[in-house]
Enzyme design. Structure first.
Site, PDB file in Angstrom:
ATOM      1  N   ARG A   1       6.947   3.787  -0.564  1.00 49.58           N
ATOM      2  CA  ARG A   1       6.174   4.991  -0.244  1.00 49.58           C
ATOM      3  C   ARG A   1       6.410   5.420   1.207  1.00 49.58           C
ATOM      4  O   ARG A   1       6.484   6.612   1.502  1.00 49.58           O
ATOM      5  CB  ARG A   1       4.682   4.746  -0.501  1.00 49.58           C
ATOM      6  CG  ARG A   1       4.367   4.706  -1.983  1.00 49.58           C
ATOM      7  CD  ARG A   1       2.891   4.490  -2.216  1.00 49.58           C
ATOM      8  NE  ARG A   1       2.497   3.108  -1.971  1.00 49.58           N
ATOM      9  CZ  ARG A   1       1.384   2.746  -1.343  1.00 49.58           C
ATOM     10  NH1 ARG A   1       0.558   3.655  -0.872  1.00 49.58           N
ATOM     11  NH2 ARG A   1       1.084   1.475  -1.211  1.00 49.58           N
TER      12      ARG A   1
ATOM     13  N   GLU B   1      -4.636  19.070  -9.343  1.00 48.52           N
ATOM     14  CA  GLU B   1      -3.202  18.896  -9.584  1.00 48.52           C
ATOM     15  C   GLU B   1      -2.549  20.123 -10.218  1.00 48.52           C
ATOM     16  O   GLU B   1      -1.388  20.433  -9.945  1.00 48.52           O
ATOM     17  CB  GLU B   1      -2.961  17.663 -10.474  1.00 48.52           C
ATOM     18  CG  GLU B   1      -3.348  16.339  -9.831  1.00 48.52           C
ATOM     19  CD  GLU B   1      -4.850  16.075  -9.825  1.00 48.52           C
ATOM     20  OE1 GLU B   1      -5.597  16.821 -10.504  1.00 48.52           O
ATOM     21  OE2 GLU B   1      -5.284  15.134  -9.138  1.00 48.52           O
TER      22      GLU B   1
ATOM     23  N   ARG C   1       3.748   1.656  -6.229  1.00 46.35           N
ATOM     24  CA  ARG C   1       2.771   1.398  -5.175  1.00 46.35           C
ATOM     25  C   ARG C   1       3.188   0.178  -4.356  1.00 46.35           C
ATOM     26  O   ARG C   1       3.010   0.161  -3.143  1.00 46.35           O
ATOM     27  CB  ARG C   1       1.416   1.113  -5.829  1.00 46.35           C
ATOM     28  CG  ARG C   1       0.385   0.637  -4.836  1.00 46.35           C
ATOM     29  CD  ARG C   1      -0.832   0.035  -5.545  1.00 46.35           C
ATOM     30  NE  ARG C   1      -1.750  -0.495  -4.551  1.00 46.35           N
ATOM     31  CZ  ARG C   1      -2.636  -1.451  -4.811  1.00 46.35           C
ATOM     32  NH1 ARG C   1      -2.724  -1.978  -6.017  1.00 46.35           N
ATOM     33  NH2 ARG C   1      -3.442  -1.878  -3.869  1.00 46.35           N
TER      34      ARG C   1
END
Lengths: 271, 315
Positions: free
Chosen positions: B12, B60, B169
């Protein structure tokens, strides 16, 4: 205004002919938007007719048809103003035509900014365009045409909230409030009232107008141009306007006339 | 292209750093997020270029439509949030406004797969590749480590059209090195053998490399192909050639076995060189809460489980 009146008469005839020719298409909501588009494209929008060939192309106003099903009125208006050959209207909804049932970007039809047709997306698209224009310091405006039934889509309110929160002064939402949707009256199915108060609460400057009065429409759009806030123009209209047996009748949302109905409609419009 | 030794680095962070680098060279790069800028790391770009960063809040659908609008205003729009929301919550906006119009919108889904961990099933995107892979015009990438994320973001920036890039993640061990570049036409061959062809994508790569080492210690030699680009699938020839040599094929992904890499490989092989395929991934079920490493073991995506299942398969 006589010319513009003639223009709307011609567009109404085109709408009936296109839907009759395709044996499908959306008549009711097209007929309610005729004056709105006639005023926009003849008096308000600064969009080069020579579409993407003009050096001022990036400076153009943007028009997004969020109620993407009313292609009959949209295509006819574009053709009659001169974006493309009127003859193309005969190919509406036919295989291989650039006049798809709903506006399609990749057919390269002049005048189409983005494909639309799935309701509830045009306003947020407009918010994106408005912000992009600001980044580039382009002073043109973004106009989005929505249906009143369409506003039942929750995503529309995300767009209203975004523009209001950002106080975008370069977007105008035009609502064709014809009070009908496929299943019946908007009032009965899921009322939007009080629409003006709701939009004001979301940070919008709200103007209301008779959506079939050409002079009033021009005045209200000129006023919207000067606004320091996002502006919504609620246009009170009649679904099916101009053909007596289609007016105020939800059944004419997405139905093609038979031969008899076609002749009757054309007779009325030619009178 | 490959790193000499592995270090644990955040994919990330690679996304955030890549955005900053692109923002530096191109003023048309804009970034949107839906209230997760601190998690996706798009916040790095927000700090550097606040006027080109749009946090739409928890919305979103609004984010994707605004990204489409920015794209038709001439911008290259990167829109990021968790993979599960980036693809599922706004699927129709992606389909009708982005993919159909073939716009320059790059959708970045972080926290993909079961390794989201403790948040559980609502937040674990095991279907995102399947959703995005079925859309015309969409390119789908699943990079494995820090360096590959950078390479994929760079490739998406340079290539006109809609992209979906899924990013994990977890901080993963680096397999690649700084000079790695994404090649859409090829898979990345990380081991060569003729006993079994092992195909993988995304976050699992280090585990799969280790599993192939375990197999080697047992006298089983695998060809290992890493496949970052799932759609359009342009590396068919690599798969067919290796399948011909190995006769048996295994696919491994941190995604449902339905609609992801496993399905892609089965489609290619059934049309070109029918081969027996074992798909390892999340079976047709929802995930659950747990530490990422516990979930990886539970769903048989750790190196020992992978090696075990491959041995049983080729027995």
């Amino acid at each position: 205004m006589t010319n513009l009146k003639e223009f709307t008469k011609q567009v109404r005839k085109d709408i009936i002919q296109m839907v009759y020719g395709a044996k499908s298409g959306h008549i009711g909501g097209s007929l309610s938007s005729v004056e709105i588009l006639a005023v926009l494209y003849n008096k308000i929008l600064n969009i080069p007719i020579e579409w993407d060939k003009s050096s001022k192309f990036v400076m153009r106003d943007r028009f997004i048809l969020s109620k993407g099903h009313v292609t009959p009125v949209f295509y006819s208006t574009l053709a009659r103003v001169g974006y493309f050959d009127v003859e193309l209207l005969k190919t509406f909804r036919k295989l291989g035509s650039s006049l798809q049932g709903h506006p399609c970007l990749f057919t390269k039809l002049p005048g189409i900014e983005i494909s639309t047709g799935s309701l509830g997306q045009g306003l947020s698209i407009g918010v994106g365009v408005a912000q992009g224009l600001k980044l580039d310091k382009i002073n043109s405006k973004v106009y989005v045409l929505l249906g009143d039934g369409e506003i039942q889509e929750g995503s529309t309110w995300e767009g209203f909230m975004s523009a209001g929160a950002k106080k975008l002064d370069n977007i105008v939402a035009i609502i064709d409030k014809n009070n009908l949707q496929i299943d019946g009256s908007v009032q009965d199915i899921k009322t939007l009232d009080p629409l003006d108060k709701k939009l004001e609460a979301f940070g919008w400057n709200v103007l209301t107008v008779d959506g079939h009065n050409l002079d009033e429409l021009e005045q209200v759009f000129l006023k919207a141009k000067e606004s320091k806030f996002p502006t919504a123009v609620i246009c009170n209209t009649i679904k099916g306007k101009g053909v007596s047996f289609m007016e105020g009748n939800a059944g004419w949302h997405g139905k093609a006339p038979n031969e008899e109905q076609y002749n009757l409609a054309m007779e009325e419009l030619n009178a | 292209m490959l790193s000499k030794e592995r270090t644990v680095k955040s994919p990330r962070n690679a996304y955030g750093e890549a955005l900053c680098a692109l923002g530096e060279i191109d003023k048309n790069v804009v970034v949107l997020d839906a209230d997760l800028a601190a998690s996706t790391q798009s916040g790095m770009f927000a700090k550097k270029f606040p006027e080109r960063f749009f946090d739409v809040g928890i919305a979103e659908q609004d984010m994707i439509s605004q990204a489409a609008g920015l794209a038709i205003a001439g911008k290259i729009a990167f829109a990021s949030t968790f993979a599960v929301f980036a693809t599922g919550r706004c699927y129709d906006q992606i389909r009708a406004s982005v993919a159909y119009s073939n716009l320059n919108v790059k959708i970045i889904g972080t926290h993909a797969g079961i390794t989201v961990g403790e948040d559980g099933a609502t937040h674990q995107a095991n279907e995102d590749i399947a959703l995005m892979r079925s859309l015309p015009n969409m390119t789908v990438l699943a990079p494995s480590d820090y360096y590959e994320v950078k390479a994929c973001v760079e490739y998406a920036y340079k290539t006109q059209g809609p992209f979906y890039i899924r990013i994990p993640r977890t901080n993963t061990e680096t397999i690649f090195s700084k000079n790695y570049k994404h090649d859409p036409l090829r898979t990345v061959e990380l081991a060569k053998g003729e006993d079994v062809l092992v195909c993988t994508t995304g976050e699992n790569l280090a585990n799969v490399v280790d599993a192939v080492e375990i197999l080697k210690s047992k006298g089983i030699f695998a060809t290992l192909l890493h496949i970052p680009q799932i759609k359009p699938f342009l590396a068919k020839d690599d798969i067919i050639k290796s399948a011909k040599a190995c006769k048996k094929v295994v696919t491994i992904e941190n995604h449902s076995i339905i609609g992801g890499l496993g399905s892609t490989i089965c489609e290619v092989l059934s049309e070109n060189y029918p081969t027996h395929v074992l798909r390892i991934g999340v079976n047709d079920c929802f995930g659950q809460s747990g530490k990422a490493e516990d979930l990886v073991k539970y769903y048989n995506l750790d190196s020992n489980s992978i090696a075990q299942r491959i041995m049983e398969f080729i027995k």
